[in-house]
Design a protein around this motif. Sequence first.
Motif, PDB file in Angstrom:
ATOM      1  N   THR A 108       4.228   2.061  11.135  1.00 46.55           N
ATOM      2  CA  THR A 108       3.264   1.055  10.877  1.00 46.55           C
ATOM      3  C   THR A 108       1.795   1.209  10.186  1.00 46.55           C
ATOM      4  OG1 THR A 108       2.453  -1.174  11.693  1.00 46.55           O
ATOM      5  CG2 THR A 108       2.656   0.468  12.998  1.00 46.55           C
ATOM      6  N   VAL A 109       0.674   0.988  10.912  1.00 45.09           N
ATOM      7  CA  VAL A 109      -0.590   1.255  10.420  1.00 45.09           C
ATOM      8  C   VAL A 109      -0.848   2.494   9.978  1.00 45.09           C
ATOM      9  CG1 VAL A 109      -1.775  -0.918  11.011  1.00 45.09           C
ATOM     10  CG2 VAL A 109      -1.631   0.990  12.723  1.00 45.09           C
ATOM     11  N   GLY A 110      -0.163   3.556  10.835  1.00 43.83           N
ATOM     12  CA  GLY A 110      -0.545   5.015  10.786  1.00 43.83           C
ATOM     13  C   GLY A 110       0.141   5.509   9.582  1.00 43.83           C
ATOM     14  N   GLU A 111       1.330   5.050   9.464  1.00 37.38           N
ATOM     15  CA  GLU A 111       2.067   5.378   8.055  1.00 37.38           C
ATOM     16  C   GLU A 111       1.491   4.940   6.896  1.00 37.38           C
ATOM     17  OE1 GLU A 111       6.976   5.117   6.238  1.00 37.38           O
ATOM     18  OE2 GLU A 111       6.181   4.085   8.377  1.00 37.38           O
ATOM     19  N   HIS A 112       1.175   3.481   7.070  1.00 42.14           N
ATOM     20  CA  HIS A 112       0.364   2.793   5.871  1.00 42.14           C
ATOM     21  C   HIS A 112      -1.062   3.679   5.378  1.00 42.14           C
ATOM     22  CE1 HIS A 112      -1.339  -0.351   3.485  1.00 42.14           C
ATOM     23  NE2 HIS A 112      -0.363  -0.946   3.725  1.00 42.14           N
ATOM     24  N   ILE A 113      -1.672   4.339   6.140  1.00 44.51           N
ATOM     25  CA  ILE A 113      -2.948   4.700   5.828  1.00 44.51           C
ATOM     26  C   ILE A 113      -2.599   6.249   5.057  1.00 44.51           C
ATOM     27  CG2 ILE A 113      -4.494   3.645   7.264  1.00 44.51           C
ATOM     28  CD1 ILE A 113      -4.692   6.241   8.695  1.00 44.51           C
ATOM     29  N   VAL A 125      -1.522  14.622   8.038  1.00 46.15           N
ATOM     30  CA  VAL A 125      -0.772  13.956   9.267  1.00 46.15           C
ATOM     31  C   VAL A 125      -1.369  14.147  10.346  1.00 46.15           C
ATOM     32  CG1 VAL A 125       1.523  14.043  10.388  1.00 46.15           C
ATOM     33  CG2 VAL A 125       1.586  13.842   7.830  1.00 46.15           C
ATOM     34  N   ASP A 126      -1.864  15.312  10.705  1.00 51.20           N
ATOM     35  CA  ASP A 126      -2.189  15.538  12.123  1.00 51.20           C
ATOM     36  C   ASP A 126      -3.517  14.962  12.417  1.00 51.20           C
ATOM     37  OD1 ASP A 126       0.283  16.737  12.832  1.00 51.20           O
ATOM     38  OD2 ASP A 126      -0.373  18.763  12.370  1.00 51.20           O
ATOM     39  N   ARG A 127      -4.300  14.691  11.390  1.00 54.26           N
ATOM     40  CA  ARG A 127      -5.489  13.915  11.430  1.00 54.26           C
ATOM     41  C   ARG A 127      -5.427  12.580  11.810  1.00 54.26           C
ATOM     42  NH1 ARG A 127      -8.843  14.559   6.347  1.00 54.26           N
ATOM     43  NH2 ARG A 127     -10.541  13.491   7.923  1.00 54.26           N
ATOM     44  N   VAL A 135     -10.653   5.009  20.632  1.00 55.60           N
ATOM     45  CA  VAL A 135     -11.128   5.262  19.326  1.00 55.60           C
ATOM     46  C   VAL A 135     -12.342   6.154  19.424  1.00 55.60           C
ATOM     47  CG1 VAL A 135     -12.308   4.405  17.277  1.00 55.60           C
ATOM     48  CG2 VAL A 135     -10.525   3.053  18.221  1.00 55.60           C
ATOM     49  N   GLU A 136     -13.190   6.055  20.282  1.00 58.52           N
ATOM     50  CA  GLU A 136     -14.467   6.878  20.540  1.00 58.52           C
ATOM     51  C   GLU A 136     -14.051   8.459  20.850  1.00 58.52           C
ATOM     52  OE1 GLU A 136     -16.850   4.693  22.908  1.00 58.52           O
ATOM     53  OE2 GLU A 136     -17.689   3.291  21.302  1.00 58.52           O
ATOM     54  N   ASN A 137     -13.172   8.482  21.752  1.00 58.81           N
ATOM     55  CA  ASN A 137     -12.632   9.612  22.188  1.00 58.81           C
ATOM     56  C   ASN A 137     -12.008  10.502  21.467  1.00 58.81           C
ATOM     57  OD1 ASN A 137     -13.315   8.812  25.003  1.00 58.81           O
ATOM     58  ND2 ASN A 137     -11.632   8.211  25.503  1.00 58.81           N
ATOM     59  N   ALA A 138     -11.584   9.789  20.291  1.00 61.45           N
ATOM     60  CA  ALA A 138     -10.965  10.792  19.004  1.00 61.45           C
ATOM     61  C   ALA A 138     -11.852  11.451  18.397  1.00 61.45           C
ATOM     62  CB  ALA A 138     -10.254   9.835  18.272  1.00 61.45           C
ATOM     63  N   GLY A 139     -13.086  11.356  18.620  1.00 62.62           N
ATOM     64  CA  GLY A 139     -14.284  11.976  17.979  1.00 62.62           C
ATOM     65  C   GLY A 139     -14.940  11.484  16.728  1.00 62.62           C
ATOM     66  N   GLY A 140     -14.464  10.091  16.465  1.00 57.08           N
ATOM     67  CA  GLY A 140     -15.116   9.552  15.313  1.00 57.08           C
ATOM     68  C   GLY A 140     -14.081   9.166  14.185  1.00 57.08           C
ATOM     69  N   ILE A 141     -14.211   8.383  13.393  1.00 57.87           N
ATOM     70  CA  ILE A 141     -13.655   7.957  12.191  1.00 57.87           C
ATOM     71  C   ILE A 141     -13.977   8.540  11.086  1.00 57.87           C
ATOM     72  CG2 ILE A 141     -12.631   5.829  10.860  1.00 57.87           C
ATOM     73  CD1 ILE A 141     -12.715   4.219  13.449  1.00 57.87           C
ATOM     74  N   ASP A 142     -13.295   9.243  10.083  1.00 59.41           N
ATOM     75  CA  ASP A 142     -13.790   9.709   8.700  1.00 59.41           C
ATOM     76  C   ASP A 142     -13.397   8.446   7.723  1.00 59.41           C
ATOM     77  OD1 ASP A 142     -13.903  10.870   6.196  1.00 59.41           O
ATOM     78  OD2 ASP A 142     -12.654  12.288   6.446  1.00 59.41           O
ATOM     79  N   PHE A 148      -8.086   8.158  10.056  1.00 56.22           N
ATOM     80  CA  PHE A 148      -8.245   9.781  10.038  1.00 56.22           C
ATOM     81  C   PHE A 148      -9.148  10.276  10.997  1.00 56.22           C
ATOM     82  CE2 PHE A 148      -5.988   8.407   6.186  1.00 56.22           C
ATOM     83  CZ  PHE A 148      -4.923   9.565   6.129  1.00 56.22           C
ATOM     84  N   LYS A 149      -8.865  11.313  11.863  1.00 60.75           N
ATOM     85  CA  LYS A 149     -10.113  11.772  12.627  1.00 60.75           C
ATOM     86  C   LYS A 149     -11.072  12.596  11.648  1.00 60.75           C
ATOM     87  CE  LYS A 149      -6.945  12.625  16.362  1.00 60.75           C
ATOM     88  NZ  LYS A 149      -6.270  13.444  17.176  1.00 60.75           N
ATOM     89  N   LEU A 150     -12.234  12.748  12.111  1.00 67.48           N
ATOM     90  CA  LEU A 150     -13.279  13.886  11.227  1.00 67.48           C
ATOM     91  C   LEU A 150     -12.530  15.052  11.154  1.00 67.48           C
ATOM     92  CD1 LEU A 150     -16.435  12.356  12.715  1.00 67.48           C
ATOM     93  CD2 LEU A 150     -15.546  12.210  10.212  1.00 67.48           C
ATOM     94  N   PRO A 151     -12.761  15.653  10.061  1.00 67.09           N
ATOM     95  CA  PRO A 151     -12.262  17.100   9.831  1.00 67.09           C
ATOM     96  C   PRO A 151     -12.993  18.032  10.579  1.00 67.09           C
ATOM     97  CG  PRO A 151     -13.365  16.460   7.916  1.00 67.09           C
ATOM     98  CD  PRO A 151     -13.236  15.156   8.797  1.00 67.09           C
TER      99      PRO A 151
END
Length: 285
Positions: free
Chosen positions: A119-124, A150-152, A215-222, A282-285
Amino acid sequence: MTVRIITDSGSDCLQGDHPQLDVLPLSVGFGTTIYQADVDLSRERFYELLVEGDEFPTTGQVNPYAFSRAIARAQEAGEDVVVITLSSKLSGTHQSACTAAAEAGGATEVHVVDTKSVTVGEHILVDYALRLVDGGRTAAEVAAAVEAAVDRVCVVGLLDTLEYLKRGGRISAAAGTVGELLSIKPAITIDDGEVAVLGKARGSKNGRNLLRQQVENAGGIDFSMPVMLGYSGLSDKLLRKYVEDSRSVWEGNIAEDDIPTLMVGATIGTHVGPGAVAVAFFKLP
């Protein structure tokens, strides 16, 4: 050479979203009636049948023949191909794509990528691939970049009810009943290609706060990469509440009205039911 992206309807992409994109439908069955997702069964009608009907739906993978036909059409047009599929741990669709790719002639390149998501993960990831195609990347470059990303990808969802997980046999009837009585809202994610529970909250507001915290625990959105919100059912009311509750996540990065949003289709909607919300980024690199 022109690059053709082929994906499955588990991505909740729609045919026509992009001129270089083909979307192959998974099947959806209600009793003896079999539909093709987003072809002869709209998402709106799917949720009507899900809520009103007595029969729990089943979903079926895209078969190798459907992939073979799509790949052949692309090759006849002189296009290289990148096939992007839902998680191989959630469906046989990825294996179907690999089978078709192995049998394809060598007229043009064919690459297959397992998103380990849905779904949304595959979509992005599909959106990212199309962005690369528009930028003139080759098929090999697109496939390699998507695989590296993929792993991000982080997917976080909140379910409004445990009823459909219970009906589909994903949790025990006793656990489902207790969860409903306590108004438990489970937060879920996709971890290494499989659905996993992140946490549980009592009530909708606590659930939305849990979603924001994850979402915040993931370290931020790229925000230089695609982001997507999703909702299941006929109303996006709960999703709008989530966006309001998590305003700090978006402020200064993207206007709330500009956040891409989709209605989750049958592949995941069958198991989560109406009233679920999800975010993929996507998580921040």
